[in-house]
Design a protein around this motif. Structure first.
Motif, mmCIF file in Angstrom:
data_model
loop_
_atom_site.group_PDB
_atom_site.id
_atom_site.type_symbol
_atom_site.label_atom_id
_atom_site.label_comp_id
_atom_site.label_asym_id
_atom_site.label_seq_id
_atom_site.Cartn_x
_atom_site.Cartn_y
_atom_site.Cartn_z
ATOM 1 N N THR A 1 14.619 -29.550 20.515
ATOM 2 C CA THR A 1 15.042 -30.104 19.240
ATOM 3 C C THR A 1 14.979 -31.623 19.254
ATOM 4 O OG1 THR A 1 16.535 -28.241 19.042
ATOM 5 C CG2 THR A 1 16.886 -30.050 17.542
ATOM 6 N N TRP A 2 15.286 -32.231 20.367
ATOM 7 C CA TRP A 2 15.366 -33.692 20.429
ATOM 8 C C TRP A 2 14.038 -34.369 20.154
ATOM 9 C CZ3 TRP A 2 12.203 -35.796 24.031
ATOM 10 C CH2 TRP A 2 11.768 -34.949 25.047
ATOM 11 N N CYS A 3 12.904 -33.732 20.406
ATOM 12 C CA CYS A 3 11.618 -34.405 20.173
ATOM 13 C C CYS A 3 11.342 -34.568 18.687
ATOM 14 C CB CYS A 3 10.481 -33.664 20.856
ATOM 15 S SG CYS A 3 10.015 -32.132 20.060
ATOM 16 N N LYS B 1 15.673 -38.559 9.074
ATOM 17 C CA LYS B 1 16.214 -39.862 8.675
ATOM 18 C C LYS B 1 17.723 -39.836 8.453
ATOM 19 C CE LYS B 1 12.078 -41.483 8.529
ATOM 20 N NZ LYS B 1 11.512 -41.688 9.816
ATOM 21 N N ASN B 2 18.250 -38.739 7.948
ATOM 22 C CA ASN B 2 19.663 -38.631 7.631
ATOM 23 C C ASN B 2 20.458 -38.410 8.920
ATOM 24 O OD1 ASN B 2 22.222 -37.865 6.770
ATOM 25 N ND2 ASN B 2 21.437 -36.732 5.012
ATOM 26 N N PRO B 3 21.411 -39.281 9.262
ATOM 27 C CA PRO B 3 22.145 -39.122 10.519
ATOM 28 C C PRO B 3 23.015 -37.866 10.570
ATOM 29 C CG PRO B 3 23.041 -40.948 9.237
ATOM 30 C CD PRO B 3 21.805 -40.486 8.540
ATOM 31 N N ILE B 4 23.536 -37.440 9.431
ATOM 32 C CA ILE B 4 24.355 -36.218 9.416
ATOM 33 C C ILE B 4 23.485 -34.998 9.704
ATOM 34 C CG2 ILE B 4 25.809 -34.742 7.973
ATOM 35 C CD1 ILE B 4 26.705 -37.343 6.557
ATOM 36 N N VAL B 5 22.321 -34.953 9.087
ATOM 37 C CA VAL B 5 21.383 -33.848 9.332
ATOM 38 C C VAL B 5 20.896 -33.901 10.777
ATOM 39 C CG1 VAL B 5 19.163 -32.869 8.664
ATOM 40 C CG2 VAL B 5 20.701 -33.747 6.916
ATOM 41 N N ARG B 6 20.690 -35.102 11.297
ATOM 42 C CA ARG B 6 20.248 -35.247 12.681
ATOM 43 C C ARG B 6 21.287 -34.682 13.647
ATOM 44 N NH1 ARG B 6 18.025 -40.884 14.940
ATOM 45 N NH2 ARG B 6 16.665 -40.490 13.183
ATOM 46 N N ILE B 7 22.559 -34.973 13.415
ATOM 47 C CA ILE B 7 23.624 -34.429 14.262
ATOM 48 C C ILE B 7 23.703 -32.918 14.111
ATOM 49 C CG2 ILE B 7 26.132 -34.358 14.574
ATOM 50 C CD1 ILE B 7 26.106 -37.377 13.884
ATOM 51 N N ILE C 1 24.648 -28.664 16.375
ATOM 52 C CA ILE C 1 25.290 -27.492 15.793
ATOM 53 C C ILE C 1 24.311 -26.353 15.564
ATOM 54 C CG2 ILE C 1 26.609 -26.657 13.808
ATOM 55 C CD1 ILE C 1 27.635 -29.576 13.511
ATOM 56 N N ALA C 2 23.210 -26.619 14.893
ATOM 57 C CA ALA C 2 22.266 -25.565 14.518
ATOM 58 C C ALA C 2 21.459 -25.117 15.722
ATOM 59 C CB ALA C 2 21.335 -26.063 13.419
ATOM 60 N N SER C 3 21.192 -23.826 15.767
ATOM 61 C CA SER C 3 20.378 -23.308 16.860
ATOM 62 C C SER C 3 18.913 -23.238 16.485
ATOM 63 C CB SER C 3 20.868 -21.905 17.250
ATOM 64 O OG SER C 3 20.736 -21.043 16.145
ATOM 65 N N GLY C 4 18.598 -23.527 15.257
ATOM 66 C CA GLY C 4 17.205 -23.484 14.836
ATOM 67 C C GLY C 4 17.072 -23.950 13.409
ATOM 68 N N ILE C 5 15.895 -23.783 12.895
ATOM 69 C CA ILE C 5 15.595 -24.196 11.533
ATOM 70 C C ILE C 5 15.350 -22.951 10.705
ATOM 71 C CG2 ILE C 5 13.873 -25.359 10.117
ATOM 72 C CD1 ILE C 5 13.486 -27.244 12.473
ATOM 73 N N SER C 6 15.936 -22.906 9.519
ATOM 74 C CA SER C 6 15.731 -21.748 8.660
ATOM 75 C C SER C 6 14.977 -22.159 7.406
ATOM 76 C CB SER C 6 17.068 -21.109 8.282
ATOM 77 O OG SER C 6 17.846 -22.030 7.577
ATOM 78 N N ILE C 7 14.152 -21.248 6.918
ATOM 79 C CA ILE C 7 13.410 -21.441 5.679
ATOM 80 C C ILE C 7 13.909 -20.394 4.703
ATOM 81 C CG2 ILE C 7 11.140 -21.495 4.608
ATOM 82 C CD1 ILE C 7 10.004 -21.876 7.461
ATOM 83 N N PRO C 8 14.677 -20.771 3.686
ATOM 84 C CA PRO C 8 15.177 -19.768 2.743
ATOM 85 C C PRO C 8 14.040 -19.186 1.912
ATOM 86 C CG PRO C 8 15.997 -21.959 2.190
ATOM 87 C CD PRO C 8 15.165 -22.104 3.404
ATOM 88 N N GLY C 9 13.945 -17.874 1.909
ATOM 89 C CA GLY C 9 12.869 -17.202 1.197
ATOM 90 C C GLY C 9 12.949 -17.345 -0.307
ATOM 91 N N ILE C 10 14.135 -17.556 -0.858
ATOM 92 C CA ILE C 10 14.292 -17.656 -2.306
ATOM 93 C C ILE C 10 13.609 -18.905 -2.861
ATOM 94 C CG2 ILE C 10 16.487 -18.888 -2.252
ATOM 95 C CD1 ILE C 10 17.337 -17.199 -4.658
ATOM 96 N N LEU C 11 13.441 -19.932 -2.037
ATOM 97 C CA LEU C 11 12.829 -21.171 -2.504
ATOM 98 C C LEU C 11 11.311 -21.110 -2.564
ATOM 99 C CD1 LEU C 11 14.927 -23.816 -0.562
ATOM 100 C CD2 LEU C 11 15.193 -23.096 -2.917
ATOM 101 N N ILE C 12 10.708 -20.144 -1.889
ATOM 102 C CA ILE C 12 9.256 -20.091 -1.757
ATOM 103 C C ILE C 12 8.670 -19.142 -2.800
ATOM 104 C CG2 ILE C 12 7.357 -19.661 -0.154
ATOM 105 C CD1 ILE C 12 9.342 -21.879 0.699
ATOM 106 N N ALA C 13 7.615 -19.608 -3.485
ATOM 107 C CA ALA C 13 6.930 -18.770 -4.468
ATOM 108 C C ALA C 13 6.032 -17.773 -3.743
ATOM 109 C CB ALA C 13 6.087 -19.640 -5.402
ATOM 110 N N GLY C 14 5.894 -16.599 -4.323
ATOM 111 C CA GLY C 14 5.021 -15.582 -3.749
ATOM 112 C C GLY C 14 5.774 -14.625 -2.846
#
Length: 160
Positions: free
Chosen positions: A109-111, A117-123, A128-141
């Motif tokens: 994750t550190w790389c 850019k956002n320090p809160i999101v960076r922390i 805290i987060a173990s990974g990155i999620s992509i919410p399916g509701i936001l994606i068309a198709g």
């Protein structure tokens, strides 16, 4: 599969936002107006901050839909996720799990920290987060097809 794949934001995601603004706009305005009449400025400021917090997420996505900004770009070298605002090389992804959309666990994750850019999101993503999620509701198709495509690219190009 060697070309670049682009997934756009779902334009129907805007409809619930518009309906909620139309239905909740007048009651929230009335509450805010009463707080100002009673000179309860601290509660009024808290109300404005709470509304701004929720609206910032939605306004950003409405802007992306209207501009036609891609939500996800997939190439041989990387996956770019507009929601998080950074690019992830396939070799940095440890695993991809399907949990209400698509969830990716990063190996290092550190790389990817300089891209955030956002320090809160960076922390949040660093500790805290173990990974990155992509919410399916936001994606068309078809999100299932998107999930299959991302997995195919991951298994094909993760050791390149």
């Amino acid at each position: 599969m060697d070309g670049m794949r682009i997934y756009k934001y779902n334009p129907y995601f805007i409809l619930p936002i518009i309906l909620s603004v139309l239905l909740l706009g007048q009651p929230v305005y009335s509450i805010f107006n009463k707080l100002l009449n009673y000179k309860d400025y601290s509660s009024a400021i808290i109300l404005v901050l709470v509304i701004d917090y929720f609206l910032m997420f939605f306004i950003r996505h409405i802007y992306y839909v209207l501009r036609g900004t891609p939500a996800i770009i997939i190439t041989r070298e990387f996956i770019f996720i507009e929601k998080n605002g950074y690019t992830i090389a396939w070799r940095d992804i440890e695993s991809i799990d399907k949990v209400q959309g698509l969830r990716m666990s990063l190996r290092t994750t550190w790389c990817n920290w300089p891209q955030i850019k956002n320090p809160i999101v960076r922390i949040y993503y660093g500790y805290i987060a173990s990974g990155i999620s992509i919410p399916g509701i936001l994606i068309a198709g078809d999100t299932e097809q998107m999930s299959i495509t991302i997995r195919d690219y991951y298994f094909k190009y993760r050791y390149d």
